[in-house]
Design a protein around this motif. Sequence first.
Motif, PDB file in Angstrom:
ATOM      1  N   PRO A 195      60.066   9.736   6.278  1.00  0.00           N
ATOM      2  CA  PRO A 195      59.192   8.983   4.887  1.00  0.00           C
ATOM      3  C   PRO A 195      59.523   7.668   5.457  1.00  0.00           C
ATOM      4  CG  PRO A 195      60.244  10.489   4.596  1.00  0.00           C
ATOM      5  CD  PRO A 195      60.508  11.070   6.059  1.00  0.00           C
ATOM      6  N   GLN A 196      58.833   6.505   5.225  1.00  0.00           N
ATOM      7  CA  GLN A 196      58.423   5.238   4.225  1.00  0.00           C
ATOM      8  C   GLN A 196      59.247   5.189   3.714  1.00  0.00           C
ATOM      9  OE1 GLN A 196      56.348   3.207   5.918  1.00  0.00           O
ATOM     10  NE2 GLN A 196      57.791   1.345   5.137  1.00  0.00           N
ATOM     11  N   ARG A 197      59.274   6.017   2.056  1.00  0.00           N
ATOM     12  CA  ARG A 197      61.192   5.815   1.575  1.00  0.00           C
ATOM     13  C   ARG A 197      61.913   5.926   2.034  1.00  0.00           C
ATOM     14  NH1 ARG A 197      59.082  11.237   0.858  1.00  0.00           N
ATOM     15  NH2 ARG A 197      60.211  13.062   1.116  1.00  0.00           N
ATOM     16  N   ASP A 198      62.410   6.657   3.055  1.00  0.00           N
ATOM     17  CA  ASP A 198      64.016   6.445   3.190  1.00  0.00           C
ATOM     18  C   ASP A 198      64.075   5.408   4.118  1.00  0.00           C
ATOM     19  OD1 ASP A 198      63.375   9.767   3.215  1.00  0.00           O
ATOM     20  OD2 ASP A 198      64.480  10.340   4.643  1.00  0.00           O
ATOM     21  N   ILE A 199      63.128   4.443   3.897  1.00  0.00           N
ATOM     22  CA  ILE A 199      63.690   4.169   5.013  1.00  0.00           C
ATOM     23  C   ILE A 199      63.315   1.870   3.753  1.00  0.00           C
ATOM     24  CG2 ILE A 199      64.042   4.147   7.310  1.00  0.00           C
ATOM     25  CD1 ILE A 199      61.385   1.837   6.101  1.00  0.00           C
TER      26      ILE A 199
ATOM     27  N   MET B 202      55.070   7.207   7.543  1.00  0.00           N
ATOM     28  CA  MET B 202      56.163   7.793   8.306  1.00  0.00           C
ATOM     29  C   MET B 202      56.744   6.658   9.739  1.00  0.00           C
ATOM     30  SD  MET B 202      56.094  10.793   7.270  1.00  0.00           S
ATOM     31  CE  MET B 202      57.234  11.388   8.546  1.00  0.00           C
ATOM     32  N   VAL B 203      58.119   6.503   9.659  1.00  0.00           N
ATOM     33  CA  VAL B 203      58.635   5.360  10.145  1.00  0.00           C
ATOM     34  C   VAL B 203      59.556   6.219  11.601  1.00  0.00           C
ATOM     35  CG1 VAL B 203      58.632   3.659   8.898  1.00  0.00           C
ATOM     36  CG2 VAL B 203      60.163   5.164   9.548  1.00  0.00           C
ATOM     37  N   LYS B 204      58.945   5.785  12.846  1.00  0.00           N
ATOM     38  CA  LYS B 204      60.017   6.384  14.081  1.00  0.00           C
ATOM     39  C   LYS B 204      61.428   5.830  14.464  1.00  0.00           C
ATOM     40  CE  LYS B 204      58.661   9.637  17.660  1.00  0.00           C
ATOM     41  NZ  LYS B 204      60.502   9.018  18.588  1.00  0.00           N
ATOM     42  N   ILE B 205      62.425   5.982  14.825  1.00  0.00           N
ATOM     43  CA  ILE B 205      63.726   5.445  15.430  1.00  0.00           C
ATOM     44  C   ILE B 205      63.268   5.070  17.088  1.00  0.00           C
ATOM     45  CG2 ILE B 205      66.090   5.186  15.661  1.00  0.00           C
ATOM     46  CD1 ILE B 205      66.071   5.480  13.443  1.00  0.00           C
ATOM     47  N   ARG B 206      63.311   3.830  17.618  1.00  0.00           N
ATOM     48  CA  ARG B 206      63.183   3.436  18.611  1.00  0.00           C
ATOM     49  C   ARG B 206      63.706   4.452  19.747  1.00  0.00           C
ATOM     50  NH1 ARG B 206      65.295  -2.266  19.445  1.00  0.00           N
ATOM     51  NH2 ARG B 206      65.795  -1.372  21.381  1.00  0.00           N
ATOM     52  N   ASN B 207      62.927   4.922  20.817  1.00  0.00           N
ATOM     53  CA  ASN B 207      62.906   6.358  21.794  1.00  0.00           C
ATOM     54  C   ASN B 207      64.480   5.654  22.730  1.00  0.00           C
ATOM     55  OD1 ASN B 207      60.975   8.208  20.907  1.00  0.00           O
ATOM     56  ND2 ASN B 207      59.624   7.332  22.584  1.00  0.00           N
ATOM     57  N   ASP B 208      64.141   4.284  22.756  1.00  0.00           N
ATOM     58  CA  ASP B 208      65.637   3.917  23.638  1.00  0.00           C
ATOM     59  C   ASP B 208      66.908   4.445  22.749  1.00  0.00           C
ATOM     60  OD1 ASP B 208      64.607   2.717  21.998  1.00  0.00           O
ATOM     61  OD2 ASP B 208      65.601   0.428  23.262  1.00  0.00           O
ATOM     62  N   LEU B 209      66.607   4.279  21.485  1.00  0.00           N
ATOM     63  CA  LEU B 209      67.439   3.965  20.976  1.00  0.00           C
ATOM     64  C   LEU B 209      67.859   5.801  19.918  1.00  0.00           C
ATOM     65  CD1 LEU B 209      67.124   1.767  17.880  1.00  0.00           C
ATOM     66  CD2 LEU B 209      68.562   1.404  19.655  1.00  0.00           C
ATOM     67  N   ILE B 210      67.402   6.784  19.759  1.00  0.00           N
ATOM     68  CA  ILE B 210      67.049   8.241  20.082  1.00  0.00           C
ATOM     69  C   ILE B 210      67.733   8.573  21.375  1.00  0.00           C
ATOM     70  CG2 ILE B 210      66.441  10.206  19.893  1.00  0.00           C
ATOM     71  CD1 ILE B 210      63.519   8.958  17.811  1.00  0.00           C
ATOM     72  N   ARG B 211      67.596   8.219  22.470  1.00  0.00           N
ATOM     73  CA  ARG B 211      68.101   8.779  23.866  1.00  0.00           C
ATOM     74  C   ARG B 211      69.216   8.601  23.827  1.00  0.00           C
ATOM     75  NH1 ARG B 211      62.987   7.763  25.815  1.00  0.00           N
ATOM     76  NH2 ARG B 211      64.059   5.481  27.009  1.00  0.00           N
ATOM     77  N   GLN B 212      70.317   7.309  23.068  1.00  0.00           N
ATOM     78  CA  GLN B 212      71.848   7.011  23.052  1.00  0.00           C
ATOM     79  C   GLN B 212      72.822   8.268  22.509  1.00  0.00           C
ATOM     80  OE1 GLN B 212      72.099   2.702  22.496  1.00  0.00           O
ATOM     81  NE2 GLN B 212      70.403   1.893  22.535  1.00  0.00           N
ATOM     82  N   VAL B 213      71.890   9.105  21.615  1.00  0.00           N
ATOM     83  CA  VAL B 213      72.860   9.847  20.665  1.00  0.00           C
ATOM     84  C   VAL B 213      72.428  11.774  21.166  1.00  0.00           C
ATOM     85  CG1 VAL B 213      72.653  10.765  18.587  1.00  0.00           C
ATOM     86  CG2 VAL B 213      71.530   8.679  18.792  1.00  0.00           C
ATOM     87  N   ARG B 214      73.401  11.964  22.035  1.00  0.00           N
ATOM     88  CA  ARG B 214      73.616  13.264  22.073  1.00  0.00           C
ATOM     89  C   ARG B 214      73.896  14.215  21.253  1.00  0.00           C
ATOM     90  NH1 ARG B 214      75.848  10.072  25.210  1.00  0.00           N
ATOM     91  NH2 ARG B 214      76.336  10.202  27.754  1.00  0.00           N
ATOM     92  N   PHE B 215      72.781  14.819  21.320  1.00  0.00           N
ATOM     93  CA  PHE B 215      72.733  15.849  19.422  1.00  0.00           C
ATOM     94  C   PHE B 215      73.269  17.497  19.798  1.00  0.00           C
ATOM     95  CE2 PHE B 215      69.521  12.561  18.229  1.00  0.00           C
ATOM     96  CZ  PHE B 215      70.130  12.223  17.134  1.00  0.00           C
ATOM     97  N   PHE B 216      73.684  18.409  18.880  1.00  0.00           N
ATOM     98  CA  PHE B 216      74.043  19.306  19.772  1.00  0.00           C
ATOM     99  C   PHE B 216      74.491  20.286  18.725  1.00  0.00           C
ATOM    100  CE2 PHE B 216      78.040  17.048  19.967  1.00  0.00           C
ATOM    101  CZ  PHE B 216      78.689  17.418  19.219  1.00  0.00           C
ATOM    102  N   ARG B 217      74.412  21.622  18.487  1.00  0.00           N
ATOM    103  CA  ARG B 217      74.477  22.772  16.744  1.00  0.00           C
ATOM    104  C   ARG B 217      75.975  22.725  17.367  1.00  0.00           C
ATOM    105  NH1 ARG B 217      74.485  27.843  16.650  1.00  0.00           N
ATOM    106  NH2 ARG B 217      74.473  28.511  14.084  1.00  0.00           N
ATOM    107  N   LEU B 218      76.891  22.594  16.080  1.00  0.00           N
ATOM    108  CA  LEU B 218      78.181  22.923  16.011  1.00  0.00           C
ATOM    109  C   LEU B 218      78.284  23.576  14.723  1.00  0.00           C
ATOM    110  CD1 LEU B 218      81.233  20.860  17.920  1.00  0.00           C
ATOM    111  CD2 LEU B 218      81.454  21.117  14.965  1.00  0.00           C
ATOM    112  N   ASN B 219      79.355  25.038  15.022  1.00  0.00           N
ATOM    113  CA  ASN B 219      80.080  24.681  13.398  1.00  0.00           C
ATOM    114  C   ASN B 219      80.932  24.876  13.152  1.00  0.00           C
ATOM    115  OD1 ASN B 219      80.722  26.948  11.456  1.00  0.00           O
ATOM    116  ND2 ASN B 219      79.427  28.502  12.210  1.00  0.00           N
ATOM    117  N   LEU B 220      81.627  23.727  12.586  1.00  0.00           N
ATOM    118  CA  LEU B 220      83.250  22.723  11.816  1.00  0.00           C
ATOM    119  C   LEU B 220      84.058  24.326  11.587  1.00  0.00           C
ATOM    120  CD1 LEU B 220      82.218  20.106   9.957  1.00  0.00           C
ATOM    121  CD2 LEU B 220      82.805  19.657  12.643  1.00  0.00           C
ATOM    122  N   SER B 221      83.663  25.496  11.667  1.00  0.00           N
ATOM    123  CA  SER B 221      83.996  26.358  11.616  1.00  0.00           C
ATOM    124  C   SER B 221      84.937  27.176  12.649  1.00  0.00           C
ATOM    125  CB  SER B 221      83.733  28.200  10.153  1.00  0.00           C
ATOM    126  OG  SER B 221      83.220  28.193  10.899  1.00  0.00           O
TER     127      SER B 221
END
Length: 271
Positions: free
Chosen positions: A156-160, A182-201
């Motif tokens: 949402p706009q208020r976050d930025i 709303m705003v969106k991070i550029r797609n080429d930037l999103i693609r630079q991050v590897r997102f994955f689920r990980l439980n720190l415990s």
Amino acid sequence: MFTLEEREFKYISNEVYQFARINLTQKKKFLIVSRLSKRIRALKLNGFPQYVEFLKNNDPERTEFQRMVDALSTNYSLFFREEHHFEYLVESILPQYGSDRLNIWSAAASNGQEIYSILITLLEYKKQSGSMLSYKLFASDISSDALRYAASGIYPQRDIEKIPHALLSTYFLKGRDSSKDMVKIRNDLIRQVRFFRLNLSDEKYRIPIMDIIFLRNVIIYFDKSTKIELISRLYDYLTPEGYLFLGHSESLSGISDQFIQVGRTIYRRRD
Ligand SMILES: C[S@@+](CC[C@H](N)C(=O)[O-])C[C@H]1O[C@@H](n2cnc3c(N)ncnc32)[C@H](O)[C@@H]1O
């Protein structure tokens, strides 16, 4: 809202602790009631006793259990939260690495504001210094909802509002029509991050060794023995003299002597 009796409170807090190490003390009863009442209604159940029965007998794939963990995890985050960390990154850490390749991990990434703030900091640093530094960015969380949000890159706009205009126009796209708030991070930037689920415990992680770990505003939810175990495990996932960032109210004092404090809530692996 539904009433939470001691028996169901104990079951839920114990299960969450066993799985995620999140320490739901008596003080968190109201939080449990307010967040899980929605789940109880969604499943058309009539209260916590039935909900606990459902978790025990009707949840073989643990889908509802994961939803419960999602609902109980606190995902509050901000872009450029704790600004001094980003200043430290630019002034004291990045110049040391020349044209190396850095692995950076946001280990409790929540909705993604942290990893995108790191990415924007790296891009700005490279642009302004002409540095040839390269990087791989990793972002994980225990909450699948938070990760989905993060990978969408939509906020949402208020976050930025506090992000300088020059950065906004470079790295974000503005929504139109029904998405105009709303705003969106550029797609080429999103693609630079590897997102994955990980439980720190978990005892072991399937991740590469990192140069920098952001572990901010998460150990606050863990008890002392969990903090001790986690920090000693993270030591093994850091390169020699790698960096560990904690949140503003967190510290390694009494938790680990394997790190040297080098700044406000900034630590370096002792080698
Ligand atoms: C308050 S947010 C912190 C977000 C960000 N690091 C920041 O400082 O703004 C805490 C995050 O820790 C995650 N979390 C809690 N327990 C976890 C665990 N055992 N493993 C991985 N993530 C966990 C929650 O899902 C939540 O997204």
